[in-house]
Scaffold this active site. Sequence first.
Site, PDB file in Angstrom:
ATOM      1  N   LYS A 154       0.972  -1.179   0.040  1.00  0.00           N
ATOM      2  CA  LYS A 154       0.094  -0.045   0.102  1.00  0.00           C
ATOM      3  C   LYS A 154       0.794   1.279  -0.004  1.00  0.00           C
ATOM      4  CE  LYS A 154       1.173   1.269   4.474  1.00  0.00           C
ATOM      5  NZ  LYS A 154       1.875   2.185   4.762  1.00  0.00           N
ATOM      6  N   GLY A 180       7.708   1.043   4.694  1.00  0.00           N
ATOM      7  CA  GLY A 180       6.512   1.999   4.817  1.00  0.00           C
ATOM      8  C   GLY A 180       5.406   1.466   3.866  1.00  0.00           C
ATOM      9  N   GLY A 209       3.936  -4.434   3.803  1.00  0.00           N
ATOM     10  CA  GLY A 209       4.147  -5.496   3.269  1.00  0.00           C
ATOM     11  C   GLY A 209       4.021  -6.717   4.413  1.00  0.00           C
ATOM     12  N   ASP A 214      -2.260  -1.534  10.488  1.00  0.00           N
ATOM     13  CA  ASP A 214      -2.652  -1.496   9.266  1.00  0.00           C
ATOM     14  C   ASP A 214      -3.417  -2.817   8.744  1.00  0.00           C
ATOM     15  OD1 ASP A 214      -1.779   1.022   8.516  1.00  0.00           O
ATOM     16  OD2 ASP A 214       0.236   0.285   7.722  1.00  0.00           O
TER      17      ASP A 214
END
Length: 307
Positions: free
Chosen positions: A23, A115, A118, A153
């Site tokens: 992302k 960042g 993953g 996340d």
Amino acid sequence: MPPGSHPETRLELDTMRIRTHAKLNLFLRVLGSRKDGYHDLETILHGVKLFDEIDITTTDDAGVDLQVTCAPGVRGQLSSGEDNLIHRAAEHLVRAGAGKGAAIRLLKRIPIGAGLGGGSANAAGTLVALNELWGHPLNVSELLAAATALGSDVPYCLTGGTALATARGEQVTPLAGPDSLWFVLGISHRPLLTRDVYRRWDGLEASNAGSAALMRALDAGDVAAIAALLHNDLEPAALLLRPELEEGRAALERAGALGTCLSGSGPTWYGLCSDEGHARRTADALGDRFDRVEVVRSSRTCVEHID
Ligand code: C5P
């Protein structure tokens, strides 16, 4: 039984291959620090087609065996032990009463500590795949709770695509957004620790950046406007920890990206380009400024099943 499940075929399905995608944060505002050590955020996430491959086979003994291989171009140490998020996600499912174990093979292509989310994507993929393989021991809200426990996340990664995430990142609202954006990633082999970057932000002044204009630009698919509205409050903190990163942003700008921004807590910079040709020309113009350069386009999902 969830819609689309067929018990007679489900019983025979004991291996699964998935891809889990990276992302980018197109917008990230830190609202303030919290008593639990996390920070309240407002962030817009966007999935891109840079992925890890995970093969999962269920086993009869109730343990988790994880093997990790890094693809060429991936540097750094990634544990295959119990601190790996895949391991923790699988253990969660084992404890959820499935009474079985899993042998998991990870091929890592997404840079580590970059960042790009993953590890979070790996965790979400493992939860989704094992939950499916074992006949859904967790319902949707239990899956979400497990994802939240694994990382801020991870709930976003259960769906992926374009989304707004708030609170510590676990409150996720899907957003309208184009699925054909093209980016150049400028990757450093020296990872940054997310907690260090947030801790450095604590000494800085809060911004008052807003995400409404970017949401409208995403809805309209207006690439030039999206490029002008990219924003990340963690950039100053990452740059204080690693001043030489500034050169990466300047290199992407000089190479012709429409807009540049740091992804998450860095150190990956990305440049938004107008189309694939522009992205490839921008990547070529970067020369060897970064340790690794990737041209990627949008991905609608984070976890993708491969037949
Ligand atoms: O949630 P996750 O384990 O990915 O977070 C890693 C670290 O990043 C946390 O321990 C915390 O220091 C920092 N963090 C934060 N606020 C967030 C997300 C992460 O301070 N919203």
